[in-house]
Design a protein around this motif. Structure first.
Motif, PDB file in Angstrom:
ATOM      1  N   CYS A 160       2.554  15.161   0.530  1.00 54.30           N
ATOM      2  CA  CYS A 160       1.378  14.398   0.962  1.00 54.30           C
ATOM      3  C   CYS A 160       1.575  12.905   0.748  1.00 54.30           C
ATOM      4  N   ARG A 161       2.162  12.527  -0.359  1.00 51.06           N
ATOM      5  CA  ARG A 161       2.419  11.111  -0.615  1.00 51.06           C
ATOM      6  C   ARG A 161       3.326  10.526   0.449  1.00 51.06           C
ATOM      7  N   SER A 162       4.403  11.246   0.756  1.00 46.05           N
ATOM      8  CA  SER A 162       5.342  10.755   1.755  1.00 46.05           C
ATOM      9  C   SER A 162       4.665  10.610   3.105  1.00 46.05           C
ATOM     10  N   MET A 163       3.813  11.606   3.492  1.00 43.90           N
ATOM     11  CA  MET A 163       3.145  11.582   4.787  1.00 43.90           C
ATOM     12  C   MET A 163       2.189  10.397   4.868  1.00 43.90           C
ATOM     13  N   LEU A 164       1.382  10.196   3.823  1.00 50.80           N
ATOM     14  CA  LEU A 164       0.427   9.095   3.839  1.00 50.80           C
ATOM     15  C   LEU A 164       1.137   7.740   3.814  1.00 50.80           C
TER      16      LEU A 164
ATOM     17  N   GLY B 283      -2.880  -6.218  -6.077  1.00 47.24           N
ATOM     18  CA  GLY B 283      -1.850  -5.981  -5.075  1.00 47.24           C
ATOM     19  C   GLY B 283      -2.295  -5.021  -3.978  1.00 47.24           C
ATOM     20  N   PRO B 284      -1.936  -3.753  -4.083  1.00 45.64           N
ATOM     21  CA  PRO B 284      -2.206  -2.804  -2.999  1.00 45.64           C
ATOM     22  C   PRO B 284      -3.696  -2.593  -2.722  1.00 45.64           C
ATOM     23  N   LEU B 285      -4.568  -2.551  -3.749  1.00 47.83           N
ATOM     24  CA  LEU B 285      -5.985  -2.307  -3.494  1.00 47.83           C
ATOM     25  C   LEU B 285      -6.616  -3.471  -2.747  1.00 47.83           C
ATOM     26  N   ARG B 286      -6.300  -4.713  -3.168  1.00 47.05           N
ATOM     27  CA  ARG B 286      -6.825  -5.884  -2.458  1.00 47.05           C
ATOM     28  C   ARG B 286      -6.295  -5.920  -1.029  1.00 47.05           C
ATOM     29  N   ALA B 287      -5.008  -5.594  -0.866  1.00 48.58           N
ATOM     30  CA  ALA B 287      -4.434  -5.565   0.485  1.00 48.58           C
ATOM     31  C   ALA B 287      -5.120  -4.513   1.351  1.00 48.58           C
ATOM     32  N   PHE B 288      -5.396  -3.342   0.771  1.00 47.84           N
ATOM     33  CA  PHE B 288      -6.049  -2.277   1.548  1.00 47.84           C
ATOM     34  C   PHE B 288      -7.451  -2.694   1.967  1.00 47.84           C
ATOM     35  N   LEU B 289      -8.209  -3.272   1.017  1.00 49.02           N
ATOM     36  CA  LEU B 289      -9.566  -3.690   1.354  1.00 49.02           C
ATOM     37  C   LEU B 289      -9.564  -4.758   2.434  1.00 49.02           C
ATOM     38  N   ALA B 290      -8.568  -5.633   2.405  1.00 49.05           N
ATOM     39  CA  ALA B 290      -8.486  -6.667   3.438  1.00 49.05           C
ATOM     40  C   ALA B 290      -8.150  -6.075   4.798  1.00 49.05           C
ATOM     41  N   LEU B 291      -7.220  -5.106   4.842  1.00 51.06           N
ATOM     42  CA  LEU B 291      -6.789  -4.538   6.117  1.00 51.06           C
ATOM     43  C   LEU B 291      -7.731  -3.446   6.615  1.00 51.06           C
ATOM     44  N   ARG B 292      -8.522  -2.851   5.740  1.00 47.19           N
ATOM     45  CA  ARG B 292      -9.405  -1.783   6.162  1.00 47.19           C
ATOM     46  C   ARG B 292     -10.458  -2.280   7.138  1.00 47.19           C
ATOM     47  N   GLY B 293     -10.788  -3.549   7.045  1.00 45.31           N
ATOM     48  CA  GLY B 293     -11.768  -4.093   7.961  1.00 45.31           C
ATOM     49  C   GLY B 293     -12.981  -4.626   7.259  1.00 45.31           C
ATOM     50  N   ASP B 294     -13.059  -4.515   5.907  1.00 44.83           N
ATOM     51  CA  ASP B 294     -14.183  -5.061   5.168  1.00 44.83           C
ATOM     52  C   ASP B 294     -14.084  -6.574   5.072  1.00 44.83           C
ATOM     53  N   GLY B 295     -12.857  -7.093   5.221  1.00 41.77           N
ATOM     54  CA  GLY B 295     -12.634  -8.535   5.225  1.00 41.77           C
ATOM     55  C   GLY B 295     -11.880  -8.892   6.490  1.00 41.77           C
TER      56      GLY B 295
ATOM     57  N   ILE C 259       0.837  -1.201   0.000  1.00 40.48           N
ATOM     58  CA  ILE C 259       0.000   0.000   0.000  1.00 40.48           C
ATOM     59  C   ILE C 259       0.874   1.253   0.000  1.00 40.48           C
ATOM     60  N   SER C 260       1.944   1.241   0.790  1.00 39.36           N
ATOM     61  CA  SER C 260       2.836   2.405   0.832  1.00 39.36           C
ATOM     62  C   SER C 260       3.466   2.670  -0.529  1.00 39.36           C
ATOM     63  N   ARG C 261       3.896   1.621  -1.198  1.00 43.68           N
ATOM     64  CA  ARG C 261       4.497   1.808  -2.518  1.00 43.68           C
ATOM     65  C   ARG C 261       3.466   2.365  -3.503  1.00 43.68           C
ATOM     66  N   ALA C 262       2.221   1.872  -3.404  1.00 46.11           N
ATOM     67  CA  ALA C 262       1.185   2.377  -4.298  1.00 46.11           C
ATOM     68  C   ALA C 262       0.912   3.855  -4.059  1.00 46.11           C
ATOM     69  N   VAL C 263       0.919   4.294  -2.796  1.00 44.57           N
ATOM     70  CA  VAL C 263       0.714   5.714  -2.493  1.00 44.57           C
ATOM     71  C   VAL C 263       1.857   6.550  -3.050  1.00 44.57           C
ATOM     72  N   LEU C 264       3.072   6.062  -2.896  1.00 41.22           N
ATOM     73  CA  LEU C 264       4.235   6.809  -3.391  1.00 41.22           C
ATOM     74  C   LEU C 264       4.254   6.881  -4.919  1.00 41.22           C
ATOM     75  N   GLU C 265       3.590   5.954  -5.589  1.00 38.58           N
ATOM     76  CA  GLU C 265       3.580   5.945  -7.057  1.00 38.58           C
ATOM     77  C   GLU C 265       2.506   6.840  -7.657  1.00 38.58           C
ATOM     78  N   VAL C 266       1.687   7.483  -6.819  1.00 40.01           N
ATOM     79  CA  VAL C 266       0.669   8.396  -7.331  1.00 40.01           C
ATOM     80  C   VAL C 266       1.361   9.569  -8.020  1.00 40.01           C
TER      81      VAL C 266
END
Length: 437
Positions: free
Chosen positions: A115-119, A416-428, A99-106
């Motif tokens: 903002c990317r670095s902070m998030l 990759g990152p989107l599936r990981a985020f959805l899993a960790l966000r609490g929806d799964g 997820i961090s790598r995906a944010v940095l690639e925006v």
């Protein structure tokens, strides 16, 4: 994003009091809550104004928010390791890193570098915390990251749609050209296969014709050898017969020869000596007594009247033997003439058969050479067609490449990152947690 300072357990301003949050939802001082509320309002305003701020080429969050982000990022880097929460679950850690790598690639036009670095730095301390253990600030950060990832997905979808729209007409044309090249190559393969069958058939026929021509030549050679052998045997017999008659007429009876023109017309001593030697050989061949053979040279050099009675008796014996041998040779010559004639006929027939076989072989050889030339021409034509097909297929792949790359990026992002985020966000399901100091 002023909210992120308290959420990351670091002060918002250098030298300020540190508001440390409990890892499992501990109490938060009122001042920290106030700062969080102010930061949340600032962040919401920044999110709403993102479309207008993109017009700024620098991609800045703007104003006080930029200062807060920079200061917070600096404090995160300076925070002691004991104050930095760490993820104990390796699977959760890998997902957070993705997820961090995906944010940095925006891209910069979508989100500023600060903002990317902070998030990205806040992923472990927000998304990496189980949903039931997050406080309001961590939940807010999770929401910010979710918005960034959702925008990133839309951006990748738009890029895929643009790539497909840009190459749709070109790809269809290139595909049509490739299909024509494929059909042309297939047709060339069929023609080459047919030419190969013709070449192999002619090669077999040529090999058979060569074998027949060789056999006919061998038969003709054998027939010719047989005829030559018969003729040579008859010639030897004829010469031997003539020599016997010459010996009887000229040497033993003292008469002039009438059988062999070439021998009897020569009266030289050298020729007489040759005749004597030849007649001696014939006498030995007839198994006559050696005494008669040895007496023959002396007796032959004398006239019949000058010979002794013993020499006359020996001359009569030799004359009788030579005469009988000459008669036998005459019979042999008469019987051998038809055989020689038959051998001659056989030899001529064998020659004609050999000539016909050779002509057939030559014709098939030319046909085979023509088939080989045609096969080679079609082979080169197929090679050219296949090379053209490969070239056009490469051009088609080049046309498709932008769309395929955009699709690959979108699929990799979703898997990759989107599936990981959805899993960790609490929806799964979400395993692991954060360990505090």
């Amino acid at each position: 994003l002023g909210l992120l300072g308290p959420a990351l357990h670091v002060p918002l301003q250098p030298g300020g009091s540190r508001h440390v949050l409990m890892a499992r939802g501990g109490a938060t001082p009122a001042s920290a809550q106030d700062a969080a509320a102010q930061g949340l309002g600032s962040t919401a305003g920044t999110t709403r104004a993102r479309s207008s701020s993109r017009a700024n080429r620098g991609g800045k969050c703007g104003g006080a928010a930029t200062a807060v982000v920079a200061a917070s990022a600096q404090e995160v880097r300076k925070a002691p390791a004991i104050l930095r929460p760490r993820i104990t679950d390796a699977v959760v850690k890998r997902k957070c890193d993705a997820i961090s790598r995906a944010v940095l690639e925006v891209p910069d036009q979508d989100l500023s570098s600060a903002c990317r670095s902070m998030l990205a730095a806040a992923v472990d301390m927000s998304v990496g915390v189980p949903k039931q253990d997050r406080d309001v600030r961590q939940a807010a950060v999770v929401g910010f990251i979710g918005m960034v990832l959702a925008d990133r997905e839309k951006s990748l979808e738009a890029g895929l749609g643009a790539a497909r729209a840009a190459t749709e007409g070109v790809e269809a044309a290139a595909q049509a050209v490739v299909e024509v090249a494929v059909a042309k190559a297939a047709e060339a393969r069929e023609r080459l296969a047919a030419a190969e069958e013709v070449r192999q058939a002619r090669q077999k026929a040529h090999a058979a014709a060569e074998a027949l021509a060789k056999e006919a030549a061998e038969k003709a050679a054998a027939a010719e050898a047989a005829r030559s052998g018969e003729e040579a045997a008859l010639l030897v017999a004829a010469l031997e017969r003539d020599m016997c008659e010459v010996g009887c007429a000229q040497l033993l009876r003292g008469e002039q020869a009438g059988c062999s023109e070439s021998v009897s017309n020569s009266g030289s001593a050298q020729e007489i000596e040759k005749q004597i030697a030849s007649l001696q050989n014939i006498a030995r061949k007839l198994s006559m007594e050696e005494s008669l053979v040895l007496m023959f040279p002396t007796m032959a050099r004398k006239s019949p009247s000058a010979r002794s009675s013993l020499e006359k008796a020996a001359a009569n014996m030799l004359e009788d033997a030579f005469s009988k041998h000459a008669q036998a040779l005459e019979v042999k010559l008469a019987a051998g003439a038809p055989a020689v004639e038959g051998c001659g006929v056989t030899a001529e027939e064998a020659k004609r058969a050999g000539a016909a076989a050779e002509a057939d072989r030559q014709s098939l050889s030319e046909a085979l050479a023509e088939a080989q030339r045609e096969h080679e021409r079609l082979r080169r034509e197929l090679a050219d067609s296949e090379a053209e097909q490969r070239k056009l297929e490469e051009e088609l792949r080049a046309v498709r490449r932008p769309g395929e790359e955009a699709r690959t990026l979108l699929e990799a992002f979703r898997e990759g990152p989107l599936r990981a985020f959805l899993a960790l966000r609490g929806d799964g399901s979400c395993d692991g947690g954060v360990a505090g100091p």
